[in-house]
Design a protein around this motif. Structure first.
Motif, PDB file in Angstrom:
ATOM      1  N   GLU A  28     -10.574  -4.273  -5.152  1.00  0.00           N
ATOM      2  CA  GLU A  28     -10.230  -2.881  -4.917  1.00  0.00           C
ATOM      3  C   GLU A  28     -10.113  -2.541  -3.438  1.00  0.00           C
ATOM      4  O   GLU A  28     -10.595  -3.261  -2.568  1.00  0.00           O
ATOM      5  N   GLY A  29      -9.478  -1.416  -3.174  1.00  0.00           N
ATOM      6  CA  GLY A  29      -9.340  -0.858  -1.834  1.00  0.00           C
ATOM      7  C   GLY A  29      -8.677   0.501  -1.964  1.00  0.00           C
ATOM      8  O   GLY A  29      -8.156   0.852  -3.035  1.00  0.00           O
ATOM      9  N   ALA A  30      -8.679   1.294  -0.894  1.00  0.00           N
ATOM     10  CA  ALA A  30      -8.093   2.634  -0.988  1.00  0.00           C
ATOM     11  C   ALA A  30      -7.607   3.120   0.369  1.00  0.00           C
ATOM     12  O   ALA A  30      -8.162   2.759   1.412  1.00  0.00           O
ATOM     13  N   LYS A  31      -6.550   3.926   0.318  1.00  0.00           N
ATOM     14  CA  LYS A  31      -6.093   4.712   1.452  1.00  0.00           C
ATOM     15  C   LYS A  31      -6.219   6.173   1.044  1.00  0.00           C
ATOM     16  O   LYS A  31      -5.622   6.603   0.051  1.00  0.00           O
ATOM     17  N   MET A  32      -7.004   6.948   1.838  1.00  0.00           N
ATOM     18  CA  MET A  32      -7.355   8.300   1.425  1.00  0.00           C
ATOM     19  C   MET A  32      -6.946   9.330   2.475  1.00  0.00           C
ATOM     20  O   MET A  32      -6.911   9.030   3.681  1.00  0.00           O
ATOM     21  N   GLN A  33      -6.647  10.528   1.959  1.00  0.00           N
ATOM     22  CA  GLN A  33      -6.304  11.658   2.815  1.00  0.00           C
ATOM     23  C   GLN A  33      -7.162  12.855   2.433  1.00  0.00           C
ATOM     24  O   GLN A  33      -7.483  13.061   1.253  1.00  0.00           O
ATOM     25  N   ALA A  34      -7.502  13.647   3.438  1.00  0.00           N
ATOM     26  CA  ALA A  34      -8.206  14.915   3.215  1.00  0.00           C
ATOM     27  C   ALA A  34      -7.410  16.016   3.896  1.00  0.00           C
ATOM     28  O   ALA A  34      -7.188  15.957   5.118  1.00  0.00           O
ATOM     29  N   GLY A  35      -6.946  16.975   3.120  1.00  0.00           N
ATOM     30  CA  GLY A  35      -6.141  18.053   3.684  1.00  0.00           C
ATOM     31  C   GLY A  35      -4.855  17.566   4.304  1.00  0.00           C
ATOM     32  O   GLY A  35      -4.336  18.180   5.241  1.00  0.00           O
ATOM     33  N   ALA A  64      -5.581   9.928  -2.837  1.00  0.00           N
ATOM     34  CA  ALA A  64      -5.843   8.518  -2.541  1.00  0.00           C
ATOM     35  C   ALA A  64      -4.889   7.631  -3.319  1.00  0.00           C
ATOM     36  O   ALA A  64      -4.479   7.964  -4.443  1.00  0.00           O
ATOM     37  N   THR A  65      -4.516   6.527  -2.686  1.00  0.00           N
ATOM     38  CA  THR A  65      -3.839   5.434  -3.384  1.00  0.00           C
ATOM     39  C   THR A  65      -4.846   4.295  -3.470  1.00  0.00           C
ATOM     40  O   THR A  65      -5.289   3.779  -2.434  1.00  0.00           O
ATOM     41  N   VAL A  66      -5.218   3.949  -4.702  1.00  0.00           N
ATOM     42  CA  VAL A  66      -6.290   2.979  -4.919  1.00  0.00           C
ATOM     43  C   VAL A  66      -5.691   1.665  -5.409  1.00  0.00           C
ATOM     44  O   VAL A  66      -4.943   1.636  -6.401  1.00  0.00           O
ATOM     45  N   ARG A  79      -1.556  -0.332  -8.499  1.00  0.00           N
ATOM     46  CA  ARG A  79      -1.874   0.714  -7.536  1.00  0.00           C
ATOM     47  C   ARG A  79      -1.917   2.032  -8.288  1.00  0.00           C
ATOM     48  O   ARG A  79      -0.940   2.414  -8.932  1.00  0.00           O
ATOM     49  N   ALA A  80      -3.045   2.737  -8.196  1.00  0.00           N
ATOM     50  CA  ALA A  80      -3.200   4.010  -8.902  1.00  0.00           C
ATOM     51  C   ALA A  80      -3.313   5.151  -7.895  1.00  0.00           C
ATOM     52  O   ALA A  80      -3.962   5.009  -6.851  1.00  0.00           O
ATOM     53  N   LYS A  81      -2.683   6.254  -8.223  1.00  0.00           N
ATOM     54  CA  LYS A  81      -2.781   7.453  -7.377  1.00  0.00           C
ATOM     55  C   LYS A  81      -3.749   8.438  -8.027  1.00  0.00           C
ATOM     56  O   LYS A  81      -3.715   8.657  -9.242  1.00  0.00           O
TER      57      LYS A  81
END
Length: 231
Positions: A58-65, A214-216, A200-202
């Motif tokens: 697993e891994g993730a790219k995340m955004q806040a606001g 997030a894109t996981v 890849r899950a959103k």
């Protein structure tokens, strides 16, 4: 001097007996050949059923606001379930298989710069795969195969934790497959099957009042074993 007819007959009989015994000695003891394994009759349908483990990469790219969260990552512990694969042989070598299982509860834990938030959420869901397979023949009871095809991560329910209003989308990907059957008779055997699934899950939700996206990366390895039934 002529021998009586009775003596001639007796002499011939003794000669034949000793000749047969000598021939038997030269041939050696008579042995029964070991039975040869016969390939089972061709059966078009098969079922695989048994426990399965999902081991995520697993891994993730995340955004806040709308802004990236530097160093944010996730961890998804291994999950275990019961799975079934049903398949159909077009020929002894070529088949298709559809694999799915009872959807496990997957926990998503905060890692990286988000460590300390604990569990971000939990997701009820799991991958299913439709694979085209090539089965190797001529190896007796041991019957290996390979396969590849599309995979779909189906999400049934999201559970909020640190992230609220959590919503995860279904994810479409690809899988490769290797495995083998070991047949005990024409119908029954056991199998080991390994699939590497690329997904890849959103997902999205809220962390407090701040929207999170997030894109996981999931990329699970699915190890499946159990009973084979052919019919």
């Amino acid at each position: 001097m002529r021998l009586p007819l009775v003596a001639v007959a007796a002499l011939a009989g003794l000669t034949g007996t000793f000749g047969a015994q000598a021939a038997d000695l030269l041939r050696g003891p008579i042995t029964t050949p070991a039975p040869i394994y016969q390939e089972p009759a061709f059966k078009r349908f098969f079922l695989h059923a048994g426990p399965a483990g999902l081991f995520y990469s697993e891994g993730a790219k995340m955004q806040a606001g709308g802004f990236p969260i530097a160093g944010a990552d996730v961890r998804i512990p291994n999950a275990y379930t019961f799975a079934i694969e049903a398949g159909y042989h077009f020929t002894p070598n070529f088949a298709i298989g559809l694999a799915a299982g009872y959807p496990p509860l997957n926990k998503v834990e905060a890692r990286g710069s988000l460590t300390g938030l604990g569990t971000l959420g939990k997701v009820d869901g799991g991958p299913m795969a439709l694979t085209a397979q090539y089965h190797f023949t001529g190896l007796g009871r041991f019957q290996p195969y390979i396969g590849a095809g599309p995979a779909l991560m189906i999400i049934f329910k999201d559970h909020d934790h640190a992230v609220t209003s959590l919503k995860t989308d279904h994810a479409l990907g690809f899988t490769g497959q290797v495995g083998f059957n070991y047949m005990l008779d024409d119908n029954w055997g056991f199998f080991v099957d390994v699939k590497k699934v690329y997904l890849r899950a959103k997902t999205q939700g809220y962390m407090g009042p701040v929207p999170i996206k997030a894109t996981v990366t999931l990329d699970p390895m699915v190890v499946h074993t159990g009973v084979t039934y052919r019919f």
